[in-house]
Scaffold this motif. Structure first.
Motif, mmCIF file in Angstrom:
data_model
loop_
_atom_site.group_PDB
_atom_site.id
_atom_site.type_symbol
_atom_site.label_atom_id
_atom_site.label_comp_id
_atom_site.label_asym_id
_atom_site.label_seq_id
_atom_site.Cartn_x
_atom_site.Cartn_y
_atom_site.Cartn_z
ATOM 1 N N ILE A 33 79.221 17.435 -28.555
ATOM 2 C CA ILE A 33 80.302 18.035 -27.799
ATOM 3 C C ILE A 33 80.581 19.455 -27.811
ATOM 4 C CG2 ILE A 33 82.719 17.746 -27.331
ATOM 5 C CD1 ILE A 33 82.321 14.654 -27.261
ATOM 6 N N LEU A 36 78.131 21.597 -26.541
ATOM 7 C CA LEU A 36 78.048 21.657 -24.767
ATOM 8 C C LEU A 36 79.229 22.526 -24.243
ATOM 9 C CD1 LEU A 36 77.266 17.839 -24.248
ATOM 10 C CD2 LEU A 36 75.833 19.778 -24.041
ATOM 11 N N ILE A 37 80.229 22.504 -24.845
ATOM 12 C CA ILE A 37 81.361 23.245 -24.282
ATOM 13 C C ILE A 37 81.550 24.407 -24.801
ATOM 14 C CG2 ILE A 37 82.802 20.996 -24.041
ATOM 15 C CD1 ILE A 37 84.484 21.982 -26.435
ATOM 16 N N ALA A 39 81.936 25.839 -28.104
ATOM 17 C CA ALA A 39 82.709 25.787 -29.205
ATOM 18 C C ALA A 39 81.910 26.208 -30.491
ATOM 19 C CB ALA A 39 83.788 24.851 -29.312
#
Length: 77
Positions: A33, A36-37, A39
């Motif tokens: 995650i 994907l974002i 970060a």
């Protein structure tokens, strides 16, 4: 009350393998995650925990093979 049937020798390994696999799957989602974002990536230890998914699959497979072997050897079947 429900009756409990006796399990075959590999049943416990299949259950444990399923739990380990689930922990690894959640860890995989948690580590992907941030990528994907956009970060900051998680530390290496998080990626090592993700490898539990394969370990769980292996443990469950060994339990399945052990269960099959026990059913083949069972006399009178």
């Amino acid at each position: 009350m429900s009756e409990r049937t006796p399990g075959t020798p590999g049943d416990a390994l299949v259950r444990v393998g399923g739990v380990i696999f689930a922990v690894g799957a959640v860890a995989t989602l948690v580590t992907v995650i941030p990528l994907l974002i956009g970060a900051e990536p998680l530390p290496t230890a998080a990626y090592v925990v993700s490898m539990l998914m394969g370990v769980g699959f292996l443990v469950a497979g060994i339990g399945l093979l052990r269960s099959i072997a026990a059913q083949r050897v069972k006399p009178g079947s």
